[in-house]
Design an enzyme around this catalytic site. Structure first.
Site, PDB file in Angstrom:
ATOM      1  N   ARG A 178      52.835  56.520  14.247  1.00 60.54           N
ATOM      2  CA  ARG A 178      52.533  57.465  15.334  1.00 60.54           C
ATOM      3  C   ARG A 178      52.658  58.920  14.913  1.00 60.54           C
ATOM      4  O   ARG A 178      52.244  59.815  15.640  1.00 60.54           O
ATOM      5  CB  ARG A 178      53.404  57.149  16.554  1.00 60.54           C
ATOM      6  N   GLU A 201      69.687  49.866  13.504  1.00 63.82           N
ATOM      7  CA  GLU A 201      70.833  49.367  14.267  1.00 63.82           C
ATOM      8  C   GLU A 201      71.502  48.215  13.519  1.00 63.82           C
ATOM      9  O   GLU A 201      72.713  48.117  13.442  1.00 63.82           O
ATOM     10  CB  GLU A 201      70.362  48.886  15.632  1.00 63.82           C
TER      11      GLU A 201
HETATM   12  O1  LIG Z   1      64.836  58.496  14.678  1.00 60.83           O
HETATM   13  P1  LIG Z   1      64.698  57.024  14.417  1.00 60.83           P
HETATM   14  O2  LIG Z   1      65.771  56.214  15.109  1.00 60.83           O
HETATM   15  O3  LIG Z   1      64.611  56.690  12.973  1.00 60.83           O
HETATM   16  O4  LIG Z   1      63.367  56.534  15.140  1.00 60.83           O
HETATM   17  C1  LIG Z   1      62.161  57.259  15.160  1.00 60.83           C
HETATM   18  C2  LIG Z   1      61.053  56.478  14.516  1.00 60.83           C
HETATM   19  O5  LIG Z   1      60.822  55.251  15.232  1.00 60.83           O
HETATM   20  C3  LIG Z   1      59.458  55.159  15.586  1.00 60.83           C
HETATM   21  O6  LIG Z   1      58.690  54.552  14.594  1.00 60.83           O
HETATM   22  P2  LIG Z   1      58.527  52.983  14.404  1.00 60.83           P
HETATM   23  O7  LIG Z   1      59.422  52.541  13.285  1.00 60.83           O
HETATM   24  O8  LIG Z   1      58.695  52.314  15.731  1.00 60.83           O
HETATM   25  O9  LIG Z   1      57.037  52.864  13.855  1.00 60.83           O
HETATM   26  P3  LIG Z   1      55.584  53.075  14.490  1.00 60.83           P
HETATM   27  O10 LIG Z   1      55.361  54.578  14.627  1.00 60.83           O
HETATM   28  O11 LIG Z   1      54.695  52.499  13.453  1.00 60.83           O
HETATM   29  O12 LIG Z   1      55.525  52.380  15.815  1.00 60.83           O
HETATM   30  C4  LIG Z   1      59.021  56.602  15.721  1.00 60.83           C
HETATM   31  O13 LIG Z   1      57.616  56.723  15.611  1.00 60.83           O
HETATM   32  C5  LIG Z   1      59.760  57.275  14.596  1.00 60.83           C
HETATM   33  O14 LIG Z   1      59.066  57.168  13.355  1.00 60.83           O
HETATM   34  N1  LIG Z   2      62.451  54.997  22.805  1.00 60.96           N
HETATM   35  C1  LIG Z   2      61.494  55.187  21.892  1.00 60.96           C
HETATM   36  N2  LIG Z   2      60.214  55.364  22.283  1.00 60.96           N
HETATM   37  C2  LIG Z   2      59.238  55.553  21.345  1.00 60.96           C
HETATM   38  N3  LIG Z   2      59.462  55.587  20.047  1.00 60.96           N
HETATM   39  C3  LIG Z   2      60.714  55.420  19.617  1.00 60.96           C
HETATM   40  N4  LIG Z   2      61.240  55.419  18.380  1.00 60.96           N
HETATM   41  C4  LIG Z   2      62.556  55.202  18.487  1.00 60.96           C
HETATM   42  N5  LIG Z   2      62.928  55.071  19.770  1.00 60.96           N
HETATM   43  C5  LIG Z   2      61.782  55.210  20.503  1.00 60.96           C
END
Ligand SMILES: O=P(O)(O)OC[C@H]1O[C@H](OP(=O)(O)OP(=O)(O)O)[C@H](O)[C@@H]1O
Ligand SMILES: Nc1ncnc2[nH]cnc12
Length: 170
Positions: A58, A95
């Site tokens: 994203r 986590e």
């Molecule tokens: O600050 P953090 O706790 O590390 O979390 C933030 C990350 O989590 C989500 O990505 P995700 O791993 O869900 O991947 P995606 O964007 O491919 O859905 C979001 O887009 C960030 O990259």
């Molecule tokens: N609550 C949340 N919504 C969307 N992206 C995330 N990445 C980590 N936590 C999230």
């Protein structure tokens, strides 16, 4: 319309207890996207930027828009085994357990001025790992920016040595 109104809360996604911040309404709105992009751009004033990193998946959307605006290169940071060329990697805490992110070894030249972008700052583990990748290649981190910050998770503590900007704060 306030930017928050383009973000949709999805309860219990992807797991029970998580309120997922869905950015697809923002992406579907040219007006919302433009407003958000301008906020990110204005936060950087006239700073020189050579490379903009987008974090899979994203983070890719606005990172490419920012790279285009600043006439900078776009660099993808991806989940393991997705990038085709030689990579460097950094691991970070989830986590439960750990995860890894990768970047191409030739993505950044020493001294490059680098902007890191992702959609959400939650625990900060992802952002910290990306900063480590940039440091490994000798890049200079100009700013780490996000569409939104879940401030109750205190993720900015993990990257406090850098300039941080978030368009929306929760
Ligand atoms: O600050 P953090 O706790 O590390 O979390 C933030 C990350 O989590 C989500 O990505 P995700 O791993 O869900 O991947 P995606 O964007 O491919 O859905 C979001 O887009 C960030 O990259
Ligand atoms: N609550 C949340 N919504 C969307 N992206 C995330 N990445 C980590 N936590 C999230």
């Amino acid at each position: 319309m306030a930017l928050e109104q383009y973000i949709r809360d999805i309860v219990d996604f992807p797991k029970p207890g998580i309120i997922f911040k869905d950015i697809t309404p923002l992406l579907a709105s040219p007006k919302g996207t433009e407003e958000c992009l301008q906020l990110l751009i204005n936060s950087l004033k006239e700073k020189q930027i050579d490379k903009v990193i987008g974090v899979e998946s994203r983070g890719f959307f606005f990172a490419t828009l920012l790279a285009h605006h600043f006439n900078a290169g776009f660099i993808p940071v991806r989940k393991p085994k997705k990038l085709p060329f030689e990579t460097i990697s950094a691991s970070y805490e989830l986590e439960y357990g750990t995860d890894t992110l990768e970047m191409h070894i030739d993505a950044i030249q020493p001294g490059d001025k680098v902007l890191i972008h992702d959609d959400v700052l939650a625990t900060g583990g992802t952002a910290k790992a990306v900063c480590e990748l940039v440091k490994q290649l000798g890049g200079e981190i100009v700013q780490v920016n996000f569409l939104m910050e879940l401030s109750f998770l205190n993720g900015r503590e993990k990257i406090k040595e850098y300039d941080i900007f978030t368009a929306i704060n929760y």
